[in-house]
Motif scaffolding. Sequence first.
Motif, PDB file in Angstrom:
ATOM      1  N   ILE A 221      -6.147 -35.268  12.942  1.00 35.79           N
ATOM      2  CA  ILE A 221      -6.439 -36.633  13.646  1.00 35.79           C
ATOM      3  C   ILE A 221      -7.136 -37.470  12.209  1.00 35.79           C
ATOM      4  N   ALA A 222      -7.889 -36.616  11.242  1.00 36.76           N
ATOM      5  CA  ALA A 222      -8.598 -37.078  10.266  1.00 36.76           C
ATOM      6  C   ALA A 222      -7.630 -37.590   9.393  1.00 36.76           C
ATOM      7  N   GLU A 223      -6.365 -37.062   9.139  1.00 37.57           N
ATOM      8  CA  GLU A 223      -5.269 -37.131   8.205  1.00 37.57           C
ATOM      9  C   GLU A 223      -4.771 -38.557   8.802  1.00 37.57           C
ATOM     10  N   MET A 224      -4.450 -38.744  10.195  1.00 41.08           N
ATOM     11  CA  MET A 224      -3.926 -39.949  10.694  1.00 41.08           C
ATOM     12  C   MET A 224      -4.775 -40.975  10.361  1.00 41.08           C
ATOM     13  N   ALA A 225      -6.245 -40.855  10.425  1.00 41.17           N
ATOM     14  CA  ALA A 225      -6.834 -42.120   9.992  1.00 41.17           C
ATOM     15  C   ALA A 225      -7.052 -42.325   8.323  1.00 41.17           C
ATOM     16  N   ALA A 226      -7.145 -41.348   7.881  1.00 42.06           N
ATOM     17  CA  ALA A 226      -7.211 -41.410   6.335  1.00 42.06           C
ATOM     18  C   ALA A 226      -5.982 -41.835   5.614  1.00 42.06           C
ATOM     19  N   ASP A 227      -4.594 -41.311   6.108  1.00 42.60           N
ATOM     20  CA  ASP A 227      -3.350 -41.255   5.332  1.00 42.60           C
ATOM     21  C   ASP A 227      -2.342 -42.309   6.049  1.00 42.60           C
ATOM     22  N   ILE A 231      -1.552 -47.487   5.532  1.00 38.96           N
ATOM     23  CA  ILE A 231      -0.616 -47.587   4.920  1.00 38.96           C
ATOM     24  C   ILE A 231       0.022 -49.280   4.865  1.00 38.96           C
ATOM     25  N   SER A 232       0.182 -49.589   6.329  1.00 38.89           N
ATOM     26  CA  SER A 232       0.944 -51.005   6.225  1.00 38.89           C
ATOM     27  C   SER A 232       0.336 -51.678   7.666  1.00 38.89           C
ATOM     28  N   PRO A 233       0.510 -52.949   7.796  1.00 38.43           N
ATOM     29  CA  PRO A 233       0.304 -53.524   9.558  1.00 38.43           C
ATOM     30  C   PRO A 233       0.922 -52.733  10.445  1.00 38.43           C
ATOM     31  N   PHE A 234       2.119 -52.188  10.031  1.00 35.92           N
ATOM     32  CA  PHE A 234       2.919 -51.527  10.991  1.00 35.92           C
ATOM     33  C   PHE A 234       2.252 -50.012  11.396  1.00 35.92           C
ATOM     34  N   THR A 235       1.679 -49.419  10.251  1.00 30.21           N
ATOM     35  CA  THR A 235       1.103 -48.123  10.633  1.00 30.21           C
ATOM     36  C   THR A 235      -0.149 -48.218  11.371  1.00 30.21           C
ATOM     37  N   GLU A 236      -1.075 -49.465  11.082  1.00 28.63           N
ATOM     38  CA  GLU A 236      -2.045 -49.856  11.542  1.00 28.63           C
ATOM     39  C   GLU A 236      -1.818 -50.153  13.062  1.00 28.63           C
ATOM     40  N   TRP A 237      -0.666 -50.553  13.720  1.00 27.88           N
ATOM     41  CA  TRP A 237      -0.227 -50.638  14.784  1.00 27.88           C
ATOM     42  C   TRP A 237       0.001 -49.477  15.241  1.00 27.88           C
ATOM     43  N   LEU A 238       0.899 -48.696  14.730  1.00 27.51           N
ATOM     44  CA  LEU A 238       1.274 -47.360  15.132  1.00 27.51           C
ATOM     45  C   LEU A 238      -0.019 -46.734  15.573  1.00 27.51           C
ATOM     46  N   TYR A 239      -0.863 -46.300  14.772  1.00 29.44           N
ATOM     47  CA  TYR A 239      -2.317 -45.760  14.949  1.00 29.44           C
ATOM     48  C   TYR A 239      -2.997 -46.139  15.962  1.00 29.44           C
ATOM     49  N   THR A 309       7.954 -31.920   7.562  1.00 29.34           N
ATOM     50  CA  THR A 309       8.090 -33.418   8.511  1.00 29.34           C
ATOM     51  C   THR A 309       7.077 -34.222   8.433  1.00 29.34           C
ATOM     52  N   HIS A 310       5.858 -33.973   8.264  1.00 32.21           N
ATOM     53  CA  HIS A 310       4.545 -35.115   8.429  1.00 32.21           C
ATOM     54  C   HIS A 310       4.466 -35.602   6.938  1.00 32.21           C
ATOM     55  N   ALA A 311       4.721 -34.816   5.920  1.00 29.60           N
ATOM     56  CA  ALA A 311       4.742 -35.381   4.547  1.00 29.60           C
ATOM     57  C   ALA A 311       6.095 -36.265   4.350  1.00 29.60           C
ATOM     58  N   ASP A 312       7.162 -36.160   4.975  1.00 26.69           N
ATOM     59  CA  ASP A 312       8.428 -37.106   4.846  1.00 26.69           C
ATOM     60  C   ASP A 312       8.022 -38.263   5.503  1.00 26.69           C
ATOM     61  N   PHE A 313       7.528 -38.170   6.818  1.00 21.51           N
ATOM     62  CA  PHE A 313       6.881 -39.537   7.460  1.00 21.51           C
ATOM     63  C   PHE A 313       6.041 -40.357   6.811  1.00 21.51           C
ATOM     64  N   LEU A 314       5.218 -39.785   6.223  1.00 17.58           N
ATOM     65  CA  LEU A 314       4.329 -40.676   5.543  1.00 17.58           C
ATOM     66  C   LEU A 314       4.756 -41.262   4.143  1.00 17.58           C
TER      67      LEU A 314
END
Length: 326
Positions: A221-227, A231-239, A309-314
């Motif tokens: 969850i910390a990585e989700m907030a920090a990484d 990234i972008s308006p899309f990732t802010e919406w996704l988060y 998987t997670h690294a490729d997604f980011l």
Amino acid sequence: MIWSRRGAVGAGIAAALATGARLSAAAPRMIPQKVGARVIVDNDFAGDPDGLVALAHQLLAPRSHVVLVTSSFLSSEFKDPAKIEGQTARQGYDIALETISRLKLPHPVPVVGGAEGPVSPTREPSVAAYAIVAEAMRDHSLPLIFTCGGPLTNLAEALRQEPKIATRMKVIWIGGGGYPDGGWEYNLAMDAEAAREVIERSKVPLWQVPQPAYRQMGYSIAEMAADLRPISPFTEWLYDRFTTPPDFVELGGVWPMGDSPLVLLSAITSETSQSHEIPARRIGKDLRYGEAIPGRTIRVFDVLDARTTHADFLARLRLHSAAKVK
């Protein structure tokens, strides 16, 4: 104009510098990745937002070409007031459309709503079932993979409508209890009869990711907030889709991205995970595995490569965002 050797050298250097400037301004050379398969993405998008993560990742993965997105229904046990009982497949359709729209892809992706309940011999097959059959029966040079992160309802209806599609695709399914015993698991419990249709009554090649395997896909969850979020308006919406979990969910330090193996195995690699081929087994009323089905085998995944998987997604999200800025 006075021409000299020194002037010629100077002119050559200037030309070289100009050429270098043009080359540096050009797009960098990239490691080539060819599309290896067509993919149908089927999921209960109105539920846990890990399905939206898998959808976005699949759409950005260069090794797969998403040709169809289909939505499935949620359990009536979800007491979220935003979920309308009997319309959760439709709500999943809506949020899948929104996800695709916010990604701003260069090409359209068809999205179709699926069944609003378990398979039934008396109900007309869903629009999703007809769309699955149409895509499977379409002649194409690329193989077809059906990825499912929810109940197998839409696929089961499609198989009942046209059994020939079993030879024209491979299925990757997130669902079922761990081997050898089995037992209750959400995606299986949502429509056990659909799973029996796919596993017991068809010969469609199946890669199964049971509960003990997909639980390995915890994402900090910390990585989700920090990484992820910045990234972008899309990732802010996704988060933000993760910030209002149901009241009955008590989170620790990770969010289980249980649907992401669909992308790992269809569009990145299966070689860094561990699996084995076993005889398929019947599914009992208690959802435990029963006797082996003669002549029917499936591939079951035991260990999954969560790091890649997670690294490729980011990385895909960063590349996509950078391309949009230009």
